[in-house]
Every structure is written in C-alpha cells, then in structure tokens.
Design an enzyme around this catalytic site. Structure first.
Site, PDB file in Angstrom:
ATOM      1  N   GLY A   1     -38.590 -21.412 -41.147  1.00 40.05           N
ATOM      2  CA  GLY A   1     -38.683 -22.731 -41.764  1.00 40.05           C
ATOM      3  C   GLY A   1     -40.048 -23.005 -42.374  1.00 40.05           C
ATOM      4  O   GLY A   1     -40.151 -23.475 -43.514  1.00 40.05           O
TER       5      GLY A   1
ATOM      6  N   ALA B   1     -40.656 -15.492 -42.123  1.00 40.05           N
ATOM      7  CA  ALA B   1     -39.711 -15.977 -43.145  1.00 40.05           C
ATOM      8  C   ALA B   1     -38.814 -17.078 -42.581  1.00 40.05           C
ATOM      9  O   ALA B   1     -37.654 -17.191 -42.958  1.00 40.05           O
ATOM     10  CB  ALA B   1     -38.874 -14.808 -43.660  1.00 40.05           C
TER      11      ALA B   1
ATOM     12  N   TYR C   1     -51.697 -24.639 -34.879  1.00 41.07           N
ATOM     13  CA  TYR C   1     -52.886 -25.448 -34.557  1.00 41.07           C
ATOM     14  C   TYR C   1     -53.078 -25.600 -33.046  1.00 41.07           C
ATOM     15  O   TYR C   1     -54.078 -26.151 -32.606  1.00 41.07           O
ATOM     16  CB  TYR C   1     -52.822 -26.827 -35.233  1.00 41.07           C
ATOM     17  CG  TYR C   1     -51.641 -27.661 -34.788  1.00 41.07           C
ATOM     18  CD1 TYR C   1     -50.427 -27.591 -35.471  1.00 41.07           C
ATOM     19  CD2 TYR C   1     -51.726 -28.480 -33.672  1.00 41.07           C
ATOM     20  CE1 TYR C   1     -49.340 -28.332 -35.058  1.00 41.07           C
ATOM     21  CE2 TYR C   1     -50.639 -29.226 -33.254  1.00 41.07           C
ATOM     22  CZ  TYR C   1     -49.450 -29.146 -33.948  1.00 41.07           C
ATOM     23  OH  TYR C   1     -48.373 -29.877 -33.511  1.00 41.07           O
TER      24      TYR C   1
ATOM     25  N   GLY D   1     -53.863 -24.574 -38.697  1.00 39.73           N
ATOM     26  CA  GLY D   1     -52.780 -25.434 -39.188  1.00 39.73           C
ATOM     27  C   GLY D   1     -52.987 -26.925 -38.975  1.00 39.73           C
ATOM     28  O   GLY D   1     -52.092 -27.715 -39.275  1.00 39.73           O
TER      29      GLY D   1
ATOM     30  N   LYS E   1     -35.412 -26.399 -37.994  1.00 33.91           N
ATOM     31  CA  LYS E   1     -35.582 -26.959 -39.345  1.00 33.91           C
ATOM     32  C   LYS E   1     -34.448 -26.593 -40.307  1.00 33.91           C
ATOM     33  O   LYS E   1     -34.218 -27.298 -41.277  1.00 33.91           O
ATOM     34  CB  LYS E   1     -36.917 -26.493 -39.954  1.00 33.91           C
ATOM     35  CG  LYS E   1     -38.095 -27.152 -39.279  1.00 33.91           C
ATOM     36  CD  LYS E   1     -39.418 -26.732 -39.865  1.00 33.91           C
ATOM     37  CE  LYS E   1     -40.527 -27.356 -39.041  1.00 33.91           C
ATOM     38  NZ  LYS E   1     -41.850 -27.201 -39.542  1.00 33.91           N
TER      39      LYS E   1
HETATM   40  P1  NAP Z   1     -38.888 -20.302 -37.243  1.00 35.39           P
HETATM   41  O1  NAP Z   1     -38.081 -20.968 -38.283  1.00 35.39           O
HETATM   42  O2  NAP Z   1     -38.281 -20.022 -35.913  1.00 35.39           O
HETATM   43  O3  NAP Z   1     -39.432 -18.913 -37.884  1.00 35.39           O
HETATM   44  C1  NAP Z   1     -40.243 -18.065 -37.145  1.00 35.39           C
HETATM   45  C2  NAP Z   1     -40.587 -16.827 -37.978  1.00 35.39           C
HETATM   46  O4  NAP Z   1     -41.508 -16.037 -37.214  1.00 35.39           O
HETATM   47  C3  NAP Z   1     -39.419 -15.935 -38.308  1.00 35.39           C
HETATM   48  O5  NAP Z   1     -39.644 -15.328 -39.551  1.00 35.39           O
HETATM   49  C4  NAP Z   1     -39.467 -14.883 -37.189  1.00 35.39           C
HETATM   50  O6  NAP Z   1     -38.987 -13.613 -37.572  1.00 35.39           O
HETATM   51  C5  NAP Z   1     -40.955 -14.752 -36.952  1.00 35.39           C
HETATM   52  N1  NAP Z   1     -41.221 -14.367 -35.566  1.00 35.39           N
HETATM   53  C6  NAP Z   1     -41.003 -15.130 -34.452  1.00 35.39           C
HETATM   54  N2  NAP Z   1     -41.380 -14.434 -33.345  1.00 35.39           N
HETATM   55  C7  NAP Z   1     -41.808 -13.237 -33.793  1.00 35.39           C
HETATM   56  C8  NAP Z   1     -42.308 -12.086 -33.117  1.00 35.39           C
HETATM   57  N3  NAP Z   1     -42.441 -12.044 -31.783  1.00 35.39           N
HETATM   58  N4  NAP Z   1     -42.663 -11.003 -33.849  1.00 35.39           N
HETATM   59  C9  NAP Z   1     -42.527 -11.034 -35.208  1.00 35.39           C
HETATM   60  N5  NAP Z   1     -42.045 -12.092 -35.898  1.00 35.39           N
HETATM   61  C10 NAP Z   1     -41.699 -13.185 -35.190  1.00 35.39           C
HETATM   62  O7  NAP Z   1     -40.201 -21.141 -36.929  1.00 35.39           O
HETATM   63  P2  NAP Z   1     -41.008 -22.118 -37.925  1.00 35.39           P
HETATM   64  O8  NAP Z   1     -40.417 -23.467 -37.888  1.00 35.39           O
HETATM   65  O9  NAP Z   1     -41.143 -21.408 -39.221  1.00 35.39           O
HETATM   66  O10 NAP Z   1     -42.432 -22.236 -37.187  1.00 35.39           O
HETATM   67  C11 NAP Z   1     -43.299 -21.121 -37.118  1.00 35.39           C
HETATM   68  C12 NAP Z   1     -44.678 -21.551 -36.632  1.00 35.39           C
HETATM   69  O11 NAP Z   1     -45.282 -22.414 -37.584  1.00 35.39           O
HETATM   70  C13 NAP Z   1     -44.672 -22.330 -35.310  1.00 35.39           C
HETATM   71  O12 NAP Z   1     -45.754 -21.879 -34.531  1.00 35.39           O
HETATM   72  C14 NAP Z   1     -44.875 -23.772 -35.738  1.00 35.39           C
HETATM   73  O13 NAP Z   1     -45.508 -24.550 -34.735  1.00 35.39           O
HETATM   74  C15 NAP Z   1     -45.814 -23.566 -36.939  1.00 35.39           C
HETATM   75  N6  NAP Z   1     -45.763 -24.691 -37.886  1.00 35.39           N
HETATM   76  C16 NAP Z   1     -46.916 -25.418 -38.099  1.00 35.39           C
HETATM   77  C17 NAP Z   1     -46.885 -26.469 -39.000  1.00 35.39           C
HETATM   78  C18 NAP Z   1     -48.124 -27.288 -39.247  1.00 35.39           C
HETATM   79  O14 NAP Z   1     -48.008 -28.416 -39.726  1.00 35.39           O
HETATM   80  N7  NAP Z   1     -49.306 -26.768 -38.976  1.00 35.39           N
HETATM   81  C19 NAP Z   1     -45.718 -26.807 -39.691  1.00 35.39           C
HETATM   82  C20 NAP Z   1     -44.597 -26.025 -39.470  1.00 35.39           C
HETATM   83  C21 NAP Z   1     -44.622 -24.974 -38.553  1.00 35.39           C
HETATM   84  P3  NAP Z   1     -37.419 -13.217 -37.519  1.00 35.39           P
HETATM   85  O15 NAP Z   1     -36.844 -13.667 -38.832  1.00 35.39           O
HETATM   86  O16 NAP Z   1     -37.424 -11.758 -37.347  1.00 35.39           O
HETATM   87  O17 NAP Z   1     -36.822 -13.944 -36.340  1.00 35.39           O
END
Ligand code: NAP
Length: 271
Positions: A128, A126, A212, A233, A65
């Site tokens: 996307g 923190a 979700y 979600g 993202k």
């Molecule tokens: P992203 O940009 O990759 O960010 C992931 C975040 O989670 C980062 O802050 C990362 O920390 C942290 N993280 C990842 N693995 C971790 C671990 N093992 N231990 C601790 N922290 C961890 O991903 P994103 O796009 O934000 O998506 C995150 C989740 O939200 C996904 O599961 C996605 O499917 C879901 N989502 C759902 C919706 C919806 O419509 N329901 C919309 C958007 C996203 P670091 O900074 O330390 O790497």
C-alpha cells in the site's frame, strides 16, 4: 464528541492517536482518536461502526489499505488509481475512501529539499505505501523507478512505462553508489533488520525509510553513519495526518498547526 481511529495490525507502533489528540486538544476540537488492532475478518464490523456513527472516520494502515476498498461506497479517483486507501470519511451517509499518503510523501520530499525530478529511484516493497509513493514519484517527474519486491508478481502488477519491477534479491545488481533508495517495506519496524545488505550503502546515496517507529531504523542509522542524506517517515506521517484532518473537518486545520512544535512533541514520544 466525534470518535476517530486508525485500524491496522500491527498497530502498537502507531503515533496517530498522539498526533491527532494533540491537535484536537490544542485547537479545542471536540474529538477523540484511538488505535484499533484489527484482523482482516474484523473490517466489516468497523464498516458497521462507521455506517451507524460510532466512528466518524478512520485512517487505515498496514496491512488493510487495499482490502478496505471493497467495502466503500465511493473512492476518490486518485486513490483508486493508486490502489490504496488510508482514510475513510462519511459523506451523506456514504463511505468515501481517499489517499493522503502520496501527498504526505510529496510534502516530505519538498520540506527536506529532495529533488527526484528527472532521476532514477529505487523503491523497496510493493504494498500500500509503495503504491502511494509510486504515484507521488510520478507526479514529481521521476525518470525511472526500479521496484524491488520479495514477491515479484506484486511488483510486476505495478509495471508501466517508467516502473521496472524486479525481485528484492536483485538489489545488489540494481543499487548504485549514487542511488535514491526508498524503503516502503516494514522491515526495520519491529527489528534491527534491514531490507537490503548494508554493504550496498554509500555516502553519495539518498536513503529514505517511510518507517518512523523506531525513529531511526537500521537502514537510516547506517546511512547516517556513512554520511549519506537520510530521511525517515515522520514528516510524511505528519503531512498525511494533517491532510486527513482537513478532509474530515472540512477546514484548513493543517494551516492552524505549528508543524515544528507538533514534530517535536512526536519526537519526544519516540524517545
Ligand atoms: P503492506 O501493504 O503490507 O506492504 C508491505 C510490503 O513490504 C510488501 O511489498 C511486502 O512484500 C514487503 N515485505 C513485508 N515483509 C517483508 C519481509 N520480511 N521481507 C521482504 N519484504 C517484505 O504494508 P504498507 O501499508 O505498504 O506499509 C509498509 C510500511 O510503511 C509500514 O512499516 C508502515 O508503517 C509504513 N508506512 C509509513 C507511512 C508514513 O506516513 N510514514 C505511511 C504508510 C506506511 P510481499 O509483496 O512479498 O508481501
């Protein structure tokens, strides 16, 4: 026939093709939607597909993202200030990025009668999704956001007058018995793991997980078990997708869709 896709990695969990194809079929829209597992170095070839019309638009999910933004000709000012793009559309041969996640999250809070106005909220992660949720929370008038992330520096980059960053390791000190906790990390998506110690959960809390798939993460399951108010979600996901369709087709498609029927269809796919 117009072709749309969601790009991400991992992508197996995504219900986007089911949601979009269900709506296209029920409304007689000549379009097709697929999911594409894309590594970061493959983004330029997706951009080519958008420019030459192979794809009419894309949704963008974890972890692209933020990376996608550098390839676009223009970005909606709100999406720019959020710092994350989850939809790309073509406008007069230019690629335009936007963000519908923040709106999806806002709508899901409204639908589930969760009022964050004037309250303190704890956000885990923190990335996307977190950026969109911080924007939505600020729009909803929260008083204070405690932002806990594994990589402290990434949380610190989002610090402002109401966002207070800290390490995820400090969750024990930060979480109270009546906290509103929002998980935006992918922890729980591919495993039974939980982003915080389950011992920190309490019946007076509101526990939101943007994941979700699975329908109930370990965090949500435990929240339900102890009688806390919980929200997964799925509603956010549906609202962001319907808004994406409105942007691509320039019509109020979302108003023609029966939300409850669509949600039931998706829930059945998750079982
Ligand atoms: P992203 O940009 O990759 O960010 C992931 C975040 O989670 C980062 O802050 C990362 O920390 C942290 N993280 C990842 N693995 C971790 C671990 N093992 N231990 C601790 N922290 C961890 O991903 P994103 O796009 O934000 O998506 C995150 C989740 O939200 C996904 O599961 C996605 O499917 C879901 N989502 C759902 C919706 C919806 O419509 N329901 C919309 C958007 C996203 P670091 O900074 O330390 O790497």
């Amino acid at each position: 026939m117009k072709k749309f896709a969601v790009i991400g990695n991992p992508i197996g969990h995504s219900l986007s093709p089911h949601l979009h194809n269900y709506v296209y079929n029920s409304l007689g829209i000549e379009a097709n939607y697929e999911k594409l597992k894309i590594q970061i170095n493959e983004i330029p070839s997706i951009i080519d597909d958008l420019r030459n019309g192979v794809l009419s638009g894309i949704n963008v999910t974890i972890p692209h993202k933020e990376n996608i933004m550098q390839y676009l000709d223009d970005i909606n000012p709100r999406a720019k200030s959020i710092g994350a793009v989850n939809i790309v559309m073509k406008n007069e041969n230019k690629l335009f990025g936007n963000n519908t996640d923040w709106f999806g999250f806002t709508m899901s809070l409204k639908k589930n009668e969760i009022d964050v106005s004037g309250k303190e909220v704890i956000v885990l992660g923190a990335g996307g999704a977190a950026k969109s949720i911080l924007f939505a929370l600020k729009q909803s008038g929260v008083k204070k956001i405690i932002l806990l992330n594994r990589t402290l520096q990434k949380a610190e980059e989002l610090q402002d007058e109401i966002v207070f960053p800290n390490s995820l390791d400090y969750s024990v000190q930060m979480i109270k018995n009546d906290s509103i906790i929002i998980n935006t990390t992918p922890i729980g998506m591919l495993s039974e793991q939980c982003p915080i110690d389950l011992g920190l959960l309490h019946e007076n809390q509101t526990i939101i997980d943007v994941i979700y798939t699975p329908f109930q993460t370990a965090l949500i399951k435990f929240g339900n078990k102890i009688g806390a108010k919980t929200l997964n979600g799925l509603d956010m996901f549906i609202y962001q997708a319907l808004t994406s369709m409105d942007l691509w087709f320039g019509e109020d498609i979302s108003k023609q869709v029966n939300f409850t029927q669509l949600k039931t269809y998706l829930e059945n796919k998750l079982c």
